[in-house]
Design a protein around this motif. Sequence first.
Motif, PDB file in Angstrom:
ATOM      1  N   TYR A 267      -8.832 -20.018  51.818  1.00 24.18           N
ATOM      2  CA  TYR A 267     -10.108 -19.389  51.509  1.00 24.18           C
ATOM      3  C   TYR A 267     -10.486 -19.749  50.088  1.00 24.18           C
ATOM      4  O   TYR A 267      -9.716 -19.552  49.158  1.00 24.18           O
ATOM      5  CB  TYR A 267     -10.016 -17.868  51.680  1.00 24.18           C
ATOM      6  N   ILE A 268     -11.673 -20.293  49.915  1.00 20.44           N
ATOM      7  CA  ILE A 268     -12.121 -20.759  48.611  1.00 20.44           C
ATOM      8  C   ILE A 268     -13.021 -19.702  47.992  1.00 20.44           C
ATOM      9  O   ILE A 268     -14.046 -19.324  48.568  1.00 20.44           O
ATOM     10  CB  ILE A 268     -12.887 -22.090  48.735  1.00 20.44           C
ATOM     11  N   ILE A 269     -12.637 -19.202  46.839  1.00 17.73           N
ATOM     12  CA  ILE A 269     -13.453 -18.264  46.093  1.00 17.73           C
ATOM     13  C   ILE A 269     -14.246 -19.063  45.065  1.00 17.73           C
ATOM     14  O   ILE A 269     -13.670 -19.655  44.145  1.00 17.73           O
ATOM     15  CB  ILE A 269     -12.591 -17.202  45.380  1.00 17.73           C
ATOM     16  N   ALA A 270     -15.541 -19.118  45.225  1.00 18.18           N
ATOM     17  CA  ALA A 270     -16.395 -19.901  44.331  1.00 18.18           C
ATOM     18  C   ALA A 270     -16.961 -18.990  43.247  1.00 18.18           C
ATOM     19  O   ALA A 270     -17.676 -18.036  43.550  1.00 18.18           O
ATOM     20  CB  ALA A 270     -17.527 -20.547  45.121  1.00 18.18           C
ATOM     21  N   CYS A 271     -16.621 -19.248  42.009  1.00 14.89           N
ATOM     22  CA  CYS A 271     -17.080 -18.398  40.911  1.00 14.89           C
ATOM     23  C   CYS A 271     -16.960 -19.182  39.607  1.00 14.89           C
ATOM     24  O   CYS A 271     -16.205 -20.136  39.502  1.00 14.89           O
ATOM     25  CB  CYS A 271     -16.264 -17.117  40.826  1.00 14.89           C
ATOM     26  N   TYR A 272     -17.711 -18.778  38.600  1.00 12.79           N
ATOM     27  CA  TYR A 272     -17.634 -19.427  37.298  1.00 12.79           C
ATOM     28  C   TYR A 272     -16.569 -18.795  36.426  1.00 12.79           C
ATOM     29  O   TYR A 272     -15.980 -19.429  35.583  1.00 12.79           O
ATOM     30  CB  TYR A 272     -18.984 -19.348  36.584  1.00 12.79           C
ATOM     31  N   SER A 273     -16.340 -17.499  36.579  1.00 17.05           N
ATOM     32  CA  SER A 273     -15.407 -16.804  35.701  1.00 17.05           C
ATOM     33  C   SER A 273     -13.983 -17.020  36.163  1.00 17.05           C
ATOM     34  O   SER A 273     -13.661 -16.796  37.325  1.00 17.05           O
ATOM     35  CB  SER A 273     -15.716 -15.305  35.678  1.00 17.05           C
ATOM     36  N   ASN A 274     -13.117 -17.443  35.245  1.00 19.78           N
ATOM     37  CA  ASN A 274     -11.707 -17.632  35.590  1.00 19.78           C
ATOM     38  C   ASN A 274     -10.918 -16.335  35.490  1.00 19.78           C
ATOM     39  O   ASN A 274      -9.902 -16.166  36.143  1.00 19.78           O
ATOM     40  CB  ASN A 274     -11.069 -18.670  34.660  1.00 19.78           C
ATOM     41  N   SER A 275     -11.333 -15.420  34.616  1.00 19.03           N
ATOM     42  CA  SER A 275     -10.515 -14.243  34.349  1.00 19.03           C
ATOM     43  C   SER A 275     -10.638 -13.189  35.440  1.00 19.03           C
ATOM     44  O   SER A 275      -9.680 -12.504  35.756  1.00 19.03           O
ATOM     45  CB  SER A 275     -10.895 -13.634  33.005  1.00 19.03           C
ATOM     46  N   ARG A 276     -11.812 -13.036  36.050  1.00 17.79           N
ATOM     47  CA  ARG A 276     -11.990 -11.961  37.018  1.00 17.79           C
ATOM     48  C   ARG A 276     -11.131 -12.133  38.264  1.00 17.79           C
ATOM     49  O   ARG A 276     -10.425 -11.212  38.652  1.00 17.79           O
ATOM     50  CB  ARG A 276     -13.469 -11.815  37.368  1.00 17.79           C
ATOM     51  N   PRO A 277     -11.164 -13.292  38.947  1.00 21.44           N
ATOM     52  CA  PRO A 277     -10.275 -13.433  40.094  1.00 21.44           C
ATOM     53  C   PRO A 277      -8.810 -13.394  39.707  1.00 21.44           C
ATOM     54  O   PRO A 277      -7.967 -12.994  40.505  1.00 21.44           O
ATOM     55  CB  PRO A 277     -10.663 -14.791  40.690  1.00 21.44           C
ATOM     56  N   ALA A 278      -8.492 -13.798  38.473  1.00 22.41           N
ATOM     57  CA  ALA A 278      -7.094 -13.796  38.037  1.00 22.41           C
ATOM     58  C   ALA A 278      -6.517 -12.397  38.033  1.00 22.41           C
ATOM     59  O   ALA A 278      -5.324 -12.197  38.243  1.00 22.41           O
ATOM     60  CB  ALA A 278      -6.983 -14.395  36.634  1.00 22.41           C
ATOM     61  N   VAL A 279      -7.363 -11.412  37.799  1.00 21.12           N
ATOM     62  CA  VAL A 279      -6.893 -10.034  37.708  1.00 21.12           C
ATOM     63  C   VAL A 279      -7.314  -9.218  38.920  1.00 21.12           C
ATOM     64  O   VAL A 279      -6.534  -8.443  39.466  1.00 21.12           O
ATOM     65  CB  VAL A 279      -7.422  -9.379  36.415  1.00 21.12           C
ATOM     66  N   MET A 280      -8.557  -9.399  39.366  1.00 18.22           N
ATOM     67  CA  MET A 280      -9.077  -8.541  40.415  1.00 18.22           C
ATOM     68  C   MET A 280      -8.547  -8.885  41.803  1.00 18.22           C
ATOM     69  O   MET A 280      -8.285  -7.986  42.604  1.00 18.22           O
ATOM     70  CB  MET A 280     -10.611  -8.607  40.420  1.00 18.22           C
ATOM     71  N   LEU A 281      -8.383 -10.172  42.111  1.00 22.18           N
ATOM     72  CA  LEU A 281      -7.920 -10.526  43.455  1.00 22.18           C
ATOM     73  C   LEU A 281      -6.543  -9.944  43.778  1.00 22.18           C
ATOM     74  O   LEU A 281      -6.348  -9.388  44.858  1.00 22.18           O
ATOM     75  CB  LEU A 281      -7.930 -12.040  43.642  1.00 22.18           C
TER      76      LEU A 281
END
Length: 549
Positions: free
Chosen positions: A26-40
């Motif tokens: 599953y590809i999460i497309a986003c500009y921010s690197n920090s949010r998926p690093a913590v929120m996912l």
Amino acid sequence: MNLAQWSIIQNGAKIVAHMGTGNNAYIIACYSNSRPAVMLPLLIQMNHTNTNIAVVVHTETAAKRYSKEIEETSKVAGTPCSSQCFLRWDSLPIDSKCTYFTPESFLKAFGQQQEIPYTHIIVLDTHERLQWGETVLAVLKKVYTGPLVLCCSPLPKAIGYLQDFYEGASIIALQDIEVVDMHYLDHPSCNLVDTAVDTAVNISSMEGDGHIIMFLSTREEVLLVIRGINDRLQSQQKGGDVSVVPFYKAMKREELEELYDALDKRGGRTIIVATAMAQDYTSLPPDIKYVVDSGLQTSQEGKQIWATKLDCEIRANRVSSTGGKVYRLFTEEMFEDLIDMCPAEVMVDKLDQVVLYWLSLGVKNILTLETPSKYPQRLLSSALTTLHHASLISNDGQLTRVAQSVSSLSICLPFIPTRFIAAIGHSLSESCTSQILSIVAMELAGGLNEAYYTPKEVVKREEAKNIHALFQVEEGPYITLLNIYESACTPKLKHTRWFVEHFLNYQMIRMATNIRHELASVIGVGAVNADKDEQMTGCLEIVKRYFDE
């Protein structure tokens, strides 16, 4: 690719609902690197029990930062989630943990265990297209069957290359803070420093509250712009509530303290004048409302070059307040002429290390190997030639006995230069393995320049020079390194006072002892300290062949 086909997710919890089992990516497309690093990881914890999550991020600094941040965020969210960095997989019980890896440390752990015990894996920064990052993706496709999430930029090319590799993987677009206004120059700037100063001062004078971050290419530009902004604000008597701080590599301690003080200060406005390193940095003030982008950066060779569209979009996404504005110090036509993203590292860098890694894992034909970016024929040929000259592969492209004897090094520590692996392999038959391990460990820890400590006091520099001369031998710098290691670590690591007296870097040599111990344990060599009875002849021949380039 039709962007309208994306699944736009405003509530991040829906992401987990899309994650099934099996080998689907599953590809999460986003500009921010920090949010998926913590929120996912937190979202996965909220929707699953007894999870053990691995997160692969492109730098050690980022991995440590995210690990610390998820601890703090999980407490606020009321979701227990402990985090750790770079541990051995067999020491991780399945009890809601999240471990952050770099690609190198992930491959190292896989090489040691030959299994992946994680319930979920998240790979960040895939748009960086780093050599070992792409190797991780190829390994996961071959051996991992659990839920896999790949985070990348929403640029079509960044998504497309992942979809091609994972055969139409599902896409989820994670909405970030919306940038309200995007401004370009009408004409190219004749003087970037003056334009940057004018833009920052005008924003500070005419716009509402909110911090400003400015991206420039070099430290020299950063300092010139800061001086210009301060002079202008002072002349206008408007600098009272404005802090102007630098942010670049190799900052002095007092400069970092000034930066952190400004970021912690309540009220007022902070103008952060930064180089490209601030693109992915997470510890920035939460109320950045204005981004000023020169569109430039510095290449690895130290040259000033244009950024990519991806770089510019990531910079724009540093806006963390609703209603943000971005000021690009170049024209819109110039932006359209930028390339989308940098080519994959495997398209331009040497491939001998990664080729040796795959051969050591048992891949018979490197040409048919599935990787996100196909290895160029010319770089493959060069890599095979290098490995053949090092006697690591035979004429038919298979591992030699020397390579087989140290294949565990190639699998567990694939990022070690192949000439060092070849040196260790040949040392096994020359009765000088202990000495070669010491030299390799000292080189990996930083080499001769890092081993020596030069005091700041002029009067002590001559004393340090004389003491350093006592370690030097006529056989050359690598045997000098061996001499330093044996003097400092035989029979065990000396006290810190000894290092001070001999003007040697304690931390560096301590790191070398840890690296040496790891090398010895991987290849199954029991002895840790050099044996004085071992022959130096073989050692000198190996040094001449593999170290003296």
